[in-house]
Design an enzyme around this catalytic site. Structure first.
Site, short mmCIF file in Angstrom:
data_model
loop_
_atom_site.label_atom_id
_atom_site.label_comp_id
_atom_site.label_asym_id
_atom_site.label_seq_id
_atom_site.Cartn_x
_atom_site.Cartn_y
_atom_site.Cartn_z
N SER A 92 79.75 -8.56 27.99
CA SER A 92 78.47 -7.88 29.04
C SER A 92 77.17 -8.97 28.83
CB SER A 92 78.01 -6.68 28.38
OG SER A 92 77.49 -6.75 26.89
N ASP A 93 76.47 -8.89 29.80
CA ASP A 93 75.29 -9.55 30.15
C ASP A 93 74.32 -8.71 30.51
OD1 ASP A 93 74.09 -12.10 29.72
OD2 ASP A 93 73.59 -11.84 31.71
N GLN A 94 72.98 -8.98 30.14
CA GLN A 94 71.74 -8.31 30.55
C GLN A 94 70.77 -9.15 31.22
OE1 GLN A 94 68.88 -5.82 28.21
NE2 GLN A 94 69.84 -4.15 29.12
#
Length: 219
Positions: A92-94
């Site tokens: 994931s990435d945010q």
């Protein structure tokens, strides 16, 4: 197909992140998992133009692209499960989207201070891109979660103390909703706390279910 619950986990899970917040979200949800962070240069990944234009990128497209790159880097290093279960890799990435600009981790005290002061004027919008990959087949499912956190005005002395602790430098947008010094200044929220922290669990469960269904259809 029944949803994954605390009592039943039909796959081995690897979290492709060293984020304390993401680990805590999975732990609180009852998942058993291993941690294997990806060693990639996230800022070298460009969408919608050049490096100089990265703050103007589409945050949904950027976070999913980075999560896919993490999966691509990790997959060759992961061995199949010894107990015969499927192995799922979660990457994931945010980013924080504020005033139509992407905010990543603050790179200086001045930037961290500016970020924290600015949230009295408009909410911090977190955009999280998730990818779940089945090791055996290479099948992938992706999703994006968006949440918003409003803040009351944070006094300068509180900002100084928060910056001195240092955790803000490891968080996109330069804030943590579980920082005790900031909790009195949290206002309303759209979305769940885990979405703000970095791993939206409703979406995570949905993607696990989708990938299990895809794998079951092929078996």
């Amino acid at each position: 197909l029944p949803s994954v619950t605390m009592a039943s986990q039909p796959f081995r899970l690897i979290l492709g992140s060293q984020s304390k917040g993401r680990r805590q979200c999975l732990t609180d949800a009852g998942y058993i998992f291993e941690v294997q962070p990806a060693d990639i240069d996230e800022k070298a990944i460009i969408v919608d133009g050049t490096q100089g234009g990265r703050p103007d990128s589409d945050p949904k497209k950027l976070t999913v692209t980075i999560a896919l790159a993490k999966a691509e880097a990790l997959l060759p290093t992961i061995k199949a499960s010894e107990d015969g279960r499927r192995t799922f890799l979660l990457t994931s990435d945010q980013v924080v989207h504020y005033d139509n600009q992407i905010r990543e981790k603050p790179e200086s005290e001045e930037e961290a201070r500016a970020y924290l002061k600015s949230y009295a004027a408009a909410p911090a919008c977190t955009v999280s891109g998730l990818v779940v990959t089945d090791l055996a087949t290479g099948k992938q499912v992706t999703g994006v979660d968006v949440a918003k956190q409003w803040f009351k005005s944070i006094p300068d002395e509180v900002i100084t103390k928060v910056i001195a602790i240092g955790d803000v430098f490891y968080c996109c947008g330069g804030f943590l909703i579980d920082e005790p010094l900031l909790e009195p200044y949290l206002d309303r929220r759209e979305g769940d706390a885990d979405s703000i922290i970095g791993l939206p669990m409703k979406l995570t469960r949905q993607l696990f279910d989708e990938l299990l269904q895809l794998c079951q259809e092929d078996s």
